[in-house]
Design an enzyme around this catalytic site. Structure first.
Site, PDB file in Angstrom:
ATOM      1  N   ARG A  38       0.826  -1.218   0.000  1.00 35.55           N
ATOM      2  CA  ARG A  38       0.000   0.000   0.000  1.00 35.55           C
ATOM      3  C   ARG A  38       0.855   1.261   0.000  1.00 35.55           C
ATOM      4  O   ARG A  38       0.459   2.279  -0.569  1.00 35.55           O
ATOM      5  CB  ARG A  38      -0.938  -0.001   1.211  1.00 35.55           C
ATOM      6  CG  ARG A  38      -2.093  -0.967   1.007  1.00 35.55           C
ATOM      7  CD  ARG A  38      -3.018  -1.017   2.191  1.00 35.55           C
ATOM      8  NE  ARG A  38      -4.246  -1.704   1.817  1.00 35.55           N
ATOM      9  CZ  ARG A  38      -5.172  -2.090   2.677  1.00 35.55           C
ATOM     10  NH1 ARG A  38      -5.018  -1.867   3.968  1.00 35.55           N
ATOM     11  NH2 ARG A  38      -6.267  -2.691   2.263  1.00 35.55           N
ATOM     12  N   LYS A 201     -19.173 -18.188   1.757  1.00 26.73           N
ATOM     13  CA  LYS A 201     -20.605 -18.076   2.052  1.00 26.73           C
ATOM     14  C   LYS A 201     -21.374 -17.204   1.072  1.00 26.73           C
ATOM     15  O   LYS A 201     -20.880 -16.172   0.632  1.00 26.73           O
ATOM     16  CB  LYS A 201     -20.779 -17.492   3.447  1.00 26.73           C
ATOM     17  CG  LYS A 201     -20.343 -18.445   4.524  1.00 26.73           C
ATOM     18  CD  LYS A 201     -20.580 -17.818   5.870  1.00 26.73           C
ATOM     19  CE  LYS A 201     -20.368 -18.839   6.983  1.00 26.73           C
ATOM     20  NZ  LYS A 201     -20.518 -18.210   8.283  1.00 26.73           N
ATOM     21  N   GLY A 358      -9.562  -9.620  -0.209  1.00 25.01           N
ATOM     22  CA  GLY A 358      -8.434 -10.164   0.551  1.00 25.01           C
ATOM     23  C   GLY A 358      -7.990 -11.553   0.147  1.00 25.01           C
ATOM     24  O   GLY A 358      -6.851 -11.763  -0.272  1.00 25.01           O
ATOM     25  N   GLY A 381     -12.977  -4.334   1.484  1.00 23.54           N
ATOM     26  CA  GLY A 381     -14.363  -3.868   1.578  1.00 23.54           C
ATOM     27  C   GLY A 381     -14.774  -2.955   0.438  1.00 23.54           C
ATOM     28  O   GLY A 381     -15.860  -3.080  -0.115  1.00 23.54           O
TER      29      GLY A 381
HETATM   30  P1  AMP Z   1     -14.447 -15.400   1.268  1.00 25.33           P
HETATM   31  O1  AMP Z   1     -13.720 -14.657   2.341  1.00 25.33           O
HETATM   32  O2  AMP Z   1     -15.928 -15.391   1.383  1.00 25.33           O
HETATM   33  O3  AMP Z   1     -13.957 -15.046  -0.116  1.00 25.33           O
HETATM   34  O4  AMP Z   1     -14.089 -16.933   1.504  1.00 25.33           O
HETATM   35  C1  AMP Z   1     -12.793 -17.430   1.351  1.00 25.33           C
HETATM   36  C2  AMP Z   1     -12.709 -18.726   2.092  1.00 25.33           C
HETATM   37  O5  AMP Z   1     -13.612 -19.663   1.544  1.00 25.33           O
HETATM   38  C3  AMP Z   1     -11.345 -19.366   1.997  1.00 25.33           C
HETATM   39  O6  AMP Z   1     -10.790 -19.406   3.276  1.00 25.33           O
HETATM   40  C4  AMP Z   1     -11.639 -20.767   1.474  1.00 25.33           C
HETATM   41  O7  AMP Z   1     -10.889 -21.767   2.139  1.00 25.33           O
HETATM   42  C5  AMP Z   1     -13.093 -20.936   1.772  1.00 25.33           C
HETATM   43  N1  AMP Z   1     -13.720 -21.935   0.896  1.00 25.33           N
HETATM   44  C6  AMP Z   1     -13.802 -21.902  -0.430  1.00 25.33           C
HETATM   45  N2  AMP Z   1     -14.410 -23.018  -0.884  1.00 25.33           N
HETATM   46  C7  AMP Z   1     -14.733 -23.775   0.171  1.00 25.33           C
HETATM   47  C8  AMP Z   1     -15.389 -25.016   0.339  1.00 25.33           C
HETATM   48  N3  AMP Z   1     -15.825 -25.721  -0.710  1.00 25.33           N
HETATM   49  N4  AMP Z   1     -15.571 -25.481   1.589  1.00 25.33           N
HETATM   50  C9  AMP Z   1     -15.114 -24.760   2.640  1.00 25.33           C
HETATM   51  N5  AMP Z   1     -14.489 -23.577   2.558  1.00 25.33           N
HETATM   52  C10 AMP Z   1     -14.295 -23.081   1.329  1.00 25.33           C
END
Ligand code: AMP
Length: 400
Positions: A38, A201, A358, A381
């Site tokens: 940054r 999620k 991130g 964000g």
């Molecule tokens: P996000 O911060 O929502 O982009 O989520 C990223 C996280 O999702 C990472 O730590 C991944 O390990 C997790 N992730 C991605 N695919 C899966 C999956 N099929 N099962 C569990 N965790 C997952």
């Protein structure tokens, strides 16, 4: 592109005191900056101000001191790194933001081309409430305002919003590069556009998915969030991460996609394991026959081929979120292969690719292609809110 926001070349910088809103909220361990990306991105703007004999007065938040002076969150810690990277001596100016008379004296007395860092803007409660009085206090220290902190632009804070309205204001060179890249990603992209969205999620990305289906031609859904969509369509997902209570939301997003002419591309096969652990035994299943005891931890080879096909048809790719649990081998394979494919097409001049968020940045770094995309945003964000189509107060305040 003709910018809708004001740019640095539209400001008279000559001999001016320039309040430069930066993002100095860098990771620190044992008193040292551990990732200076940054800070590196600020160098062109700092050079430009110094070239015009302006004084650079850096303003930033750092951590969450909650509106109180807290030495643990003092920005003094980054001063030596800024000095090393810019090649200029840097004066750190402590202040609690109620009385800035000492700061003003130091700045006014300094020679042209001096570089200062002011104390953490969040040491005053008015920062996060976008307090006009605090913004006036800040404005008293400068003649013009430049914002190079895209990553803080989703927040209407005194140093990102109110202050921009009190002085002649413009985007810095880093902010300009970021906004132009984002414009090429979703604003006025070369069509067809494919968005790739993954991660854990659905619940954290509902707004993002709803916005994307109205803007892009194809939406690839991978990662844990794809399980919610598979479940909503009646497929068993075993013990996989899935938000079953969001099945209706998933179906609503799919309906909206149909109405908007956006193709949704879901996994058709999956790498399944029985333990959420690196190198645990795996088996490949088709999406309609997942083992009830197993967990989907990555997309399978047929899904990868299908996604590559969608990328080959696209002129623009926008990406947030990994395709699987990429922090653990072998569940990084899908993310790595897709990332390398996007990078390869980008390098061949066939694709504009914009990625951010991130985990996405670390996934692309893990795949060794972080520098091969058209643009990788390190803003978490702010990048997500941009993908959600929300207005960014820190950018709106720079509009012409
Ligand atoms: P996000 O911060 O929502 O982009 O989520 C990223 C996280 O999702 C990472 O730590 C991944 O390990 C997790 N992730 C991605 N695919 C899966 C999956 N099929 N099962 C569990 N965790 C997952």
């Amino acid at each position: 592109m003709s910018a809708t926001f004001k740019t640095l070349d539209e400001l008279d910088l000559t001999g001016k005191r320039v309040l430069l809103r930066a993002d100095l909220n860098v990771p620190v361990a044992d008193g040292k900056v551990t990732d200076a990306t940054r800070i590196e991105r600020l160098i062109p703007t700092i050079r430009e101000i110094v070239r015009h004999d302006g004084k650079v007065i850096l303003l930033s938040h750092f951590g969450r001191p909650k509106g109180k002076v807290d030495p643990e969150f003092s920005l003094e810690i980054v001063a030596s790194t800024v000095a090393d990277l810019t090649g200029h001596p840097v004066g750190f100016i402590p202040t609690d933001w109620t009385d800035v008379s000492g700061a003003k004296k130091a700045i006014d007395a300094a020679p042209a081309g001096s570089v200062f860092i002011l104390e953490n803007t969040r040491f005053h409660p008015g920062e996060e409430t976008n307090d006009i009085e605090l913004a006036k206090t800040m404005a008293s220290l400068g003649d013009v305002y430049v914002n190079d902190a895209f990553s803080a632009a989703h927040r209407a804070h005194a140093s990102t919003e109110a202050l921009a309205r009190l002085l002649p204001a413009a985007a810095g060179l880093a902010m300009q590069a970021e906004l132009e890249a984002l414009e090429a990603g979703l604003g006025k992209p070369r069509k067809p556009v494919v968005a790739i969205v993954g991660g854990a999620k659905v619940s954290s990305k509902i707004d993002l998915l709803e916005n994307l289906v109205t803007k892009v031609d194809g939406l690839v859904i991978g990662g844990g969030m794809a399980n919610t969509f598979l479940h909503a369509q009646g497929f068993g997902v075993g013990k996989s991460l899935a938000e079953k209570d969001l099945a209706e939301t998933a179906l609503r997003i799919m309906d909206k996609a149909i109405d908007s002419g956006c193709a949704i591309i879901l996994p058709i096969d999956a790498v399944v394991s029985w333990h959420f652990k690196a190198n645990s035994p795996t088996r490949l299943y088709s999406a309609e026959a997942i083992d009830p005891e197993g967990m989907i931890l990555d997309i399978g080879p047929s899904s990868i081929e299908r996604i590559k096909g969608a990328i080959d048809d696209a002129h623009t790719v926008v990406w947030n979120g990994p395709m699987g649990a990429f922090e653990m081998t072998p569940f990084d394979a899908g993310t790595v292969e897709i990332a390398r494919h996007v990078a390869h097409r980008t390098k061949a001049g066939l694709l504009t690719s914009v990625a951010g968020g991130g985990d996405t940045v670390s996934a692309l770094a893990h795949a060794g292609v972080k520098n091969d995309f058209t643009y990788v945003s390190t803003a978490g964000g702010a990048f997500l809110e941009w993908m959600e189509g929300k207005p960014l107060p820190g950018v709106d305040a720079l509009k012409k």
